[in-house]
Design an enzyme around this catalytic site. Structure first.
Site, PDB file in Angstrom:
ATOM      1  NE  ARG A  89      45.631  35.236  39.881  1.00  0.00           N
ATOM      2  CZ  ARG A  89      45.696  36.489  38.617  1.00  0.00           C
ATOM      3  NH1 ARG A  89      44.670  36.682  37.547  1.00  0.00           N
ATOM      4  NH2 ARG A  89      47.444  36.234  37.881  1.00  0.00           N
ATOM      5  N   GLY A  90      40.041  35.166  38.471  1.00  0.00           N
ATOM      6  CA  GLY A  90      39.887  36.415  37.231  1.00  0.00           C
ATOM      7  C   GLY A  90      41.214  36.859  36.929  1.00  0.00           C
ATOM      8  N   GLY A  91      41.298  37.332  36.040  1.00  0.00           N
ATOM      9  CA  GLY A  91      42.541  38.400  35.315  1.00  0.00           C
ATOM     10  C   GLY A  91      43.087  37.640  34.424  1.00  0.00           C
ATOM     11  CB  THR A  94      49.525  38.823  38.654  1.00  0.00           C
ATOM     12  OG1 THR A  94      48.710  39.444  37.969  1.00  0.00           O
ATOM     13  CG2 THR A  94      49.676  39.344  40.083  1.00  0.00           C
ATOM     14  CG  HIS A  96      52.002  36.246  43.213  1.00  0.00           C
ATOM     15  ND1 HIS A  96      50.889  37.905  43.398  1.00  0.00           N
ATOM     16  CD2 HIS A  96      50.967  35.510  43.163  1.00  0.00           C
ATOM     17  CE1 HIS A  96      50.082  37.877  42.832  1.00  0.00           C
ATOM     18  NE2 HIS A  96      49.452  36.360  43.220  1.00  0.00           N
ATOM     19  CB  ILE A 162      42.195  42.895  42.728  1.00  0.00           C
ATOM     20  CG1 ILE A 162      42.416  44.233  44.184  1.00  0.00           C
ATOM     21  CG2 ILE A 162      40.459  42.870  43.026  1.00  0.00           C
ATOM     22  CD1 ILE A 162      41.561  45.540  43.869  1.00  0.00           C
ATOM     23  CB  ILE A 175      44.745  42.352  47.682  1.00  0.00           C
ATOM     24  CG1 ILE A 175      45.424  42.221  49.098  1.00  0.00           C
ATOM     25  CG2 ILE A 175      42.784  42.546  47.558  1.00  0.00           C
ATOM     26  CD1 ILE A 175      45.079  43.641  49.020  1.00  0.00           C
ATOM     27  CB  CYS A 192      46.400  42.971  35.270  1.00  0.00           C
ATOM     28  SG  CYS A 192      46.963  42.516  37.190  1.00  0.00           S
TER      29      CYS A 192
END
Length: 228
Positions: A89-91, A94, A96, A162, A175, A192
């Protein structure tokens, strides 16, 4: 839709939906990240082929870090703490984990204007509206990705991330909203890529909100913001 209606409409089993033909899928337990990627890829291909409908998949993962296409190696501060997965994904990096509501949005942007920036803004608006159900004032910040709030001691902190990918104008990934995760688990990364601000959660802000209540708020506001 009220919380009671949301819960009543769910069906038994690991994957609960809002009924036949519904866009919603809600998984109990912790979903393995690589398996989630496989299932997302398959669903996106099916949506593109016209053989399956759109889906918003809400779930929790075991503790892990994901790296987006812009992730910087130096932002992974503690490589051995949790598994690290390339998300595609972009970014950037992250976290989780349990207590965080992840919503993977597999939606056809062909009928939403083919505008990725506008779609990201709609995701931001969706989260902000859902948080408003708990009398929480959230918003976006210029130059920063995600959704932000002011903490009880006056700091600016991120409450939702996001990160999406689009293939043949079908979106996936999505998200992550911090309901009651272990915030110490964010210490292993620069979330991020933003070093100057922390992260927070509904629980950290003193709000006792269940995952079911968060789901109900997201479901309530999705038609307006995601054009369901």
């Amino acid at each position: 839709m009220t919380r009671a209606e949301t819960l009543q409409n769910r069906v038994s089993g690991e994957n609960k939906t809002q009924g036949p033909g519904s866009v919603w899928r809600i998984s109990d337990g912790l979903v393995d990240y690589p398996q989630a990627l496989i299932q997302m890829e398959a669903r996106v291909a099916a949506i593109s082929a016209g053989t399956e409908g759109e889906q918003i998949w809400m779930l929790e993962h075991p503790p892990l870090y994901t790296s987006g296409t812009s992730a910087k190696p130096g932002d992974l501060l503690n490589p051995g703490s949790f598994p690290v997965y390339e998300a595609g994904r972009g970014g950037e990096f992250t976290y989780h984990g349990p207590g965080q509501r992840v919503a993977y949005v597999m939606l056809d942007l062909n009928r939403r204007g083919k505008d990725v920036r506008a779609f990201v803004q709609s995701l931001e608006g969706w989260i902000i509206a859902a948080l408003g159900e708990f009398n929480l004032s959230a918003g976006v910040r210029e130059g920063r990705i995600g959704v932000w709030v002011e903490t009880r001691d006056g700091r600016d902190a991120k409450i939702a991330a996001i990160g999406i990918r689009v293939r043949k104008w079908v979106s996936f990934h999505g998200i992550s909203l911090n309901v009651a995760p272990n915030l110490n688990h964010f210490d292993g990364i620069v979330p991020c890529g933003i070093r100057d601000f922390g992260v927070t959660s509904l629980a950290d802000l003193g709000l006792s909100v269940s995952m079911d209540e968060v789901d109900a708020a997201l479901i309530k506001h999705a038609p307006e913001y995601l054009k369901l």
